[in-house]
Design a protein around this motif. Sequence first.
Motif, PDB file in Angstrom:
ATOM      1  N   MET A   1       0.844  -1.189   0.000  1.00 19.88           N
ATOM      2  CA  MET A   1       0.000   0.000   0.000  1.00 19.88           C
ATOM      3  C   MET A   1       0.880   1.240   0.000  1.00 19.88           C
ATOM      4  O   MET A   1       1.886   1.307   0.673  1.00 19.88           O
ATOM      5  CB  MET A   1      -0.951  -0.007   1.198  1.00 19.88           C
ATOM      6  CG  MET A   1      -1.851   1.225   1.238  1.00 19.88           C
ATOM      7  SD  MET A   1      -3.127   1.169   2.494  1.00 19.88           S
ATOM      8  CE  MET A   1      -4.375   0.266   1.612  1.00 19.88           C
ATOM      9  N   SER A   2       0.471   2.236  -0.727  1.00 22.31           N
ATOM     10  CA  SER A   2       1.174   3.509  -0.844  1.00 22.31           C
ATOM     11  C   SER A   2       0.942   4.367   0.400  1.00 22.31           C
ATOM     12  O   SER A   2       0.004   4.142   1.157  1.00 22.31           O
ATOM     13  CB  SER A   2       0.647   4.236  -2.076  1.00 22.31           C
ATOM     14  OG  SER A   2       1.104   5.559  -2.100  1.00 22.31           O
ATOM     15  N   SER A   7      -3.593   7.993  -3.361  1.00 25.41           N
ATOM     16  CA  SER A   7      -3.397   6.604  -3.793  1.00 25.41           C
ATOM     17  C   SER A   7      -4.057   5.628  -2.834  1.00 25.41           C
ATOM     18  O   SER A   7      -4.597   4.603  -3.250  1.00 25.41           O
ATOM     19  CB  SER A   7      -1.905   6.282  -3.898  1.00 25.41           C
ATOM     20  OG  SER A   7      -1.302   7.065  -4.891  1.00 25.41           O
ATOM     21  N   ILE A   8      -4.015   5.934  -1.547  1.00 17.30           N
ATOM     22  CA  ILE A   8      -4.649   5.058  -0.559  1.00 17.30           C
ATOM     23  C   ILE A   8      -6.147   4.959  -0.829  1.00 17.30           C
ATOM     24  O   ILE A   8      -6.734   3.879  -0.736  1.00 17.30           O
ATOM     25  CB  ILE A   8      -4.368   5.554   0.871  1.00 17.30           C
ATOM     26  CG1 ILE A   8      -2.894   5.322   1.214  1.00 17.30           C
ATOM     27  CG2 ILE A   8      -5.273   4.854   1.882  1.00 17.30           C
ATOM     28  CD1 ILE A   8      -2.452   5.940   2.525  1.00 17.30           C
ATOM     29  N   THR A  10      -7.661   5.315  -3.758  1.00 21.03           N
ATOM     30  CA  THR A  10      -7.850   4.504  -4.960  1.00 21.03           C
ATOM     31  C   THR A  10      -7.598   3.025  -4.673  1.00 21.03           C
ATOM     32  O   THR A  10      -8.357   2.156  -5.123  1.00 21.03           O
ATOM     33  CB  THR A  10      -6.932   5.000  -6.091  1.00 21.03           C
ATOM     34  OG1 THR A  10      -7.245   6.372  -6.355  1.00 21.03           O
ATOM     35  CG2 THR A  10      -7.102   4.183  -7.358  1.00 21.03           C
ATOM     36  N   GLU A  11      -6.558   2.726  -3.906  1.00 24.50           N
ATOM     37  CA  GLU A  11      -6.266   1.338  -3.554  1.00 24.50           C
ATOM     38  C   GLU A  11      -7.388   0.743  -2.692  1.00 24.50           C
ATOM     39  O   GLU A  11      -7.744  -0.427  -2.854  1.00 24.50           O
ATOM     40  CB  GLU A  11      -4.925   1.256  -2.836  1.00 24.50           C
ATOM     41  CG  GLU A  11      -3.751   1.556  -3.744  1.00 24.50           C
ATOM     42  CD  GLU A  11      -2.438   1.745  -3.003  1.00 24.50           C
ATOM     43  OE1 GLU A  11      -2.389   1.541  -1.772  1.00 24.50           O
ATOM     44  OE2 GLU A  11      -1.456   2.111  -3.665  1.00 24.50           O
ATOM     45  N   SER A  12      -7.944   1.544  -1.806  1.00 25.43           N
ATOM     46  CA  SER A  12      -9.057   1.081  -0.972  1.00 25.43           C
ATOM     47  C   SER A  12     -10.291   0.826  -1.816  1.00 25.43           C
ATOM     48  O   SER A  12     -11.055  -0.110  -1.558  1.00 25.43           O
ATOM     49  CB  SER A  12      -9.361   2.103   0.123  1.00 25.43           C
ATOM     50  OG  SER A  12      -8.267   2.241   0.994  1.00 25.43           O
ATOM     51  N   ILE A  14     -10.267  -0.150  -4.916  1.00 25.69           N
ATOM     52  CA  ILE A  14     -10.039  -1.404  -5.637  1.00 25.69           C
ATOM     53  C   ILE A  14     -10.297  -2.594  -4.716  1.00 25.69           C
ATOM     54  O   ILE A  14     -10.928  -3.577  -5.115  1.00 25.69           O
ATOM     55  CB  ILE A  14      -8.605  -1.436  -6.218  1.00 25.69           C
ATOM     56  CG1 ILE A  14      -8.482  -0.379  -7.334  1.00 25.69           C
ATOM     57  CG2 ILE A  14      -8.246  -2.824  -6.734  1.00 25.69           C
ATOM     58  CD1 ILE A  14      -7.052  -0.100  -7.764  1.00 25.69           C
ATOM     59  N   ALA A  15      -9.827  -2.497  -3.472  1.00 29.35           N
ATOM     60  CA  ALA A  15      -9.967  -3.608  -2.531  1.00 29.35           C
ATOM     61  C   ALA A  15     -11.389  -3.758  -1.990  1.00 29.35           C
ATOM     62  O   ALA A  15     -11.857  -4.877  -1.769  1.00 29.35           O
ATOM     63  CB  ALA A  15      -8.988  -3.424  -1.374  1.00 29.35           C
TER      64      ALA A  15
END
Length: 101
Positions: A1-2, A7-8, A10-12, A14-15
């Motif tokens: 994780m970034s 970015s966090i 966007t990553e969250s 996706i998850a």
Amino acid sequence: MSFNLASILTESRIAHPDKPLCHTDEGATLTYADVDEASGRVATALLDLGLERGDRVAVQLPNVPEFLFTYFGALKAGLIVVPLNPLLKAPEIAHLSLIHI
């Protein structure tokens, strides 16, 4: 994780796209996908207005979903967010604009 807040988000998304991120006073629930999409639109709008990476943008909003959209949108656009207390009056804001942060 970034460790970049934009970015966090966007990553969250996706998850956990359908996981609740916040609840409004009106009873609506906003998911990670909702906030990521709205903040992406804000990022595009800010860049379309001519703001450039590294520019500062003041955000003077109370605790409402639009604060999240604007905050993350500005970060996605590479801007520096300067959150302002929504209770500040015009002379107080004018004074802050003289301070280089």
